[in-house]
Scaffold this motif. Sequence first.
Motif, PDB file in Angstrom:
ATOM      1  N   ILE A  28      -3.505   4.013  -2.072  1.00 30.10           N
ATOM      2  CA  ILE A  28      -3.557   3.069  -3.188  1.00 30.10           C
ATOM      3  C   ILE A  28      -3.025   1.750  -2.628  1.00 30.10           C
ATOM      4  N   MET A  62       6.712  14.277   2.073  1.00 30.06           N
ATOM      5  CA  MET A  62       6.293  12.942   1.648  1.00 30.06           C
ATOM      6  C   MET A  62       5.553  13.059   0.318  1.00 30.06           C
ATOM      7  N   ILE A  63       5.915  12.211  -0.642  1.00 29.21           N
ATOM      8  CA  ILE A  63       5.200  12.201  -1.926  1.00 29.21           C
ATOM      9  C   ILE A  63       4.224  11.031  -1.939  1.00 29.21           C
ATOM     10  N   ALA A  64       4.745   9.836  -1.744  1.00 25.23           N
ATOM     11  CA  ALA A  64       3.901   8.640  -1.618  1.00 25.23           C
ATOM     12  C   ALA A  64       4.648   7.715  -0.658  1.00 25.23           C
ATOM     13  N   ASP A  65       4.077   7.538   0.496  1.00 23.77           N
ATOM     14  CA  ASP A  65       4.690   6.779   1.571  1.00 23.77           C
ATOM     15  C   ASP A  65       5.173   5.403   1.083  1.00 23.77           C
ATOM     16  N   TYR A  78       0.509   7.232 -10.353  1.00 19.94           N
ATOM     17  CA  TYR A  78       1.489   7.647 -11.365  1.00 19.94           C
ATOM     18  C   TYR A  78       2.789   6.979 -10.953  1.00 19.94           C
ATOM     19  N   ALA A  89       6.366   3.451  -4.876  1.00 17.44           N
ATOM     20  CA  ALA A  89       6.138   3.447  -3.420  1.00 17.44           C
ATOM     21  C   ALA A  89       5.532   2.126  -2.971  1.00 17.44           C
ATOM     22  N   PRO A 117       2.489  14.967 -11.024  1.00 18.40           N
ATOM     23  CA  PRO A 117       1.265  15.762 -10.951  1.00 18.40           C
ATOM     24  C   PRO A 117       1.509  17.256 -11.103  1.00 18.40           C
ATOM     25  N   PRO A 163       3.717   6.753  -6.868  1.00 19.98           N
ATOM     26  CA  PRO A 163       2.951   5.809  -6.035  1.00 19.98           C
ATOM     27  C   PRO A 163       3.236   4.350  -6.368  1.00 19.98           C
ATOM     28  N   TYR A 209       0.852  -1.194   0.000  1.00 14.01           N
ATOM     29  CA  TYR A 209       0.000   0.000   0.000  1.00 14.01           C
ATOM     30  C   TYR A 209       0.878   1.231   0.000  1.00 14.01           C
ATOM     31  N   THR A 210       0.304   2.353  -0.373  1.00 12.26           N
ATOM     32  CA  THR A 210       0.982   3.636  -0.222  1.00 12.26           C
ATOM     33  C   THR A 210      -0.057   4.698   0.085  1.00 12.26           C
ATOM     34  N   LEU A 211       0.343   5.673   0.871  1.00 10.87           N
ATOM     35  CA  LEU A 211      -0.487   6.850   1.099  1.00 10.87           C
ATOM     36  C   LEU A 211       0.093   7.966   0.241  1.00 10.87           C
ATOM     37  N   VAL A 212      -0.695   8.427  -0.712  1.00 12.72           N
ATOM     38  CA  VAL A 212      -0.194   9.406  -1.674  1.00 12.72           C
ATOM     39  C   VAL A 212      -0.465  10.810  -1.137  1.00 12.72           C
ATOM     40  N   HIS A 213       0.601  11.604  -1.061  1.00 12.42           N
ATOM     41  CA  HIS A 213       0.484  12.959  -0.516  1.00 12.42           C
ATOM     42  C   HIS A 213       0.524  14.024  -1.605  1.00 12.42           C
ATOM     43  N   ARG A 214       0.676  13.601  -2.828  1.00 17.13           N
ATOM     44  CA  ARG A 214       0.700  14.556  -3.940  1.00 17.13           C
ATOM     45  C   ARG A 214      -0.069  13.906  -5.078  1.00 17.13           C
ATOM     46  N   GLY A 215      -1.238  14.455  -5.390  1.00 16.08           N
ATOM     47  CA  GLY A 215      -2.101  13.831  -6.385  1.00 16.08           C
ATOM     48  C   GLY A 215      -2.317  14.729  -7.581  1.00 16.08           C
ATOM     49  N   ALA A 216      -2.580  14.105  -8.723  1.00 15.01           N
ATOM     50  CA  ALA A 216      -2.802  14.857  -9.963  1.00 15.01           C
ATOM     51  C   ALA A 216      -4.279  15.229 -10.088  1.00 15.01           C
ATOM     52  N   GLY A 217      -4.533  16.370 -10.717  1.00 12.15           N
ATOM     53  CA  GLY A 217      -5.900  16.783 -11.021  1.00 12.15           C
ATOM     54  C   GLY A 217      -6.774  16.786  -9.779  1.00 12.15           C
TER      55      GLY A 217
END
Lengths: 133, 395
Positions: free
Chosen positions: A82, B204-207, B146, B152, B123, B149, A64-72
Amino acid sequence: MYLKPLPTPATHVFWDGLRRREFLVPRCNDCGRYGWIPYPACRKCQSENLEWVAVSGRATIYSYTLVHRGAGAFAADVPYAIVAAALVEDPTACVVLANTTGIAPEDLHIGMEVSIAFEDIPGEDITLWRVTS
Amino acid sequence: MPFPRRQTAIAGVYRTAQGKLPDRSAFSLQLEAIKGAIAEAGMQLSDIDGLMTLSGSNHHQAQAGSPTDTHQFWAEQLGGRPIRYISLGGSSGQIAKASAAIAAGLCEVAVLFYGRAGQRLGPGGSTVPTAAPRVPEWSWTVQGAYMTPFYALWAQRYLHEFKVTAEDLAEVAVVNRYHATLNPESVMGRKGEITVQDVVGSRMIADPLHLLDCSLDNDGGYAVVLTTAERARDGAKKPVYVLGGAEAVHTDLYLSQDGDWFPPQGRSVRRAADDAFALAGVSRDDIDVFGSYDCFTITALRNYEEMGFCELGEAAAFVKEGHTRLGGKLPTSTDGGLLSGSHCGDPSGLPIVEVVRQLRGECGARQVPDAKIGLTHQQGYAVHGLTSAAILAVD
């Protein structure tokens, strides 16, 4: 209003299944392998004798990952999760990428038991799959 | 049938400025790179009779769609002469294939090139649309994924399986930045060295990947000229011979990958590396300098394992022991790599440019003393899914 990217269905049987709350995976009738996402022939034995079958939806979090920068439009959701979820039917062949619903970010961990959930997108002809605890 | 060792050589390389280049186009960077590498080889543009293109080099939108669009465009642009050899794939694999082609007489002067300006991979700069965009049905953008992630996810699983920490990943970025400070052409060198704390303390971008675990996303171009050993010896620069190389692919889409992401027998990277070493007739211990495709810190760790420099799960210790730093037994990404040197869209030829310069002894403060044999690597497409390696040497 839903502003994130939505799929353009080509494999209608799969997307129709989501609308009925079924997660369908192609299974090879010759070797028994499950192979999501679909290919025209089995990726193990190359048989074209494939059948869409509904799986239980039970899965474990493989990663799993926690996304801290997302598109759109995803930018408004950060952090969002995710996950790569391994279906219990055939965990070596079926790792499904998904967003989560109803799981607190701090609860996510590898090995967590989850199940596939369904989300009808308002105003669109699409149902998406998620995973939930 | 043996690989034609030392029958071909890199006679010229060129690297344009890398960074934010708002006044440049992808085309102008590609043309500058091709001209520059050909000039360094002591040749004319009219000598080119082979084209090794990389993704995103097309310039005619009207014609976009064929895998050979870019070759066709450049064949016209270079005068409409018959180009005798065209290829696709990662950079190191293309060098290997073109070496075989040149040795077989299919062409004589093949150029590998790339350039990009004004596009962004991540992004950054994306806007919120007024309606949900419709994308191909298995696009990972539906999940908000993308590159970062996905790497990640790979990293998170790796950390879990091998009891590695975010601090361990950070060690890679620290080494890369140190090397970048010794490379005046690097994008990040002027910012100075960083520590493990700087990496894990960055946004942090994607943990578990922080900003400094991720590659750059800048403009830039490069080119590499490959020809016969005989012709390379007539050039101004010391010929850098191709000893061997190989490529492999096993993945298609990022959306769904079979379980067991770290099989002990390896997959494409292991296969391409093993083949490259076997064809070249050298061992891992013979490598003096390694140009690694290290797009994220996790990628760098996995590269050491799959390319056979350490065992599965031991790459973090390998880096911590200092082996990959200048002065260590396997100085890696001596230009700063993709994390601190440059990542210009498809940077897969940049490790070749750097290894060639190391083998020629042109690297100044970051020079590996007496470097004779170098390894170049490229990977991508659903993590370690499409990959290649080449082994280069000087006399």
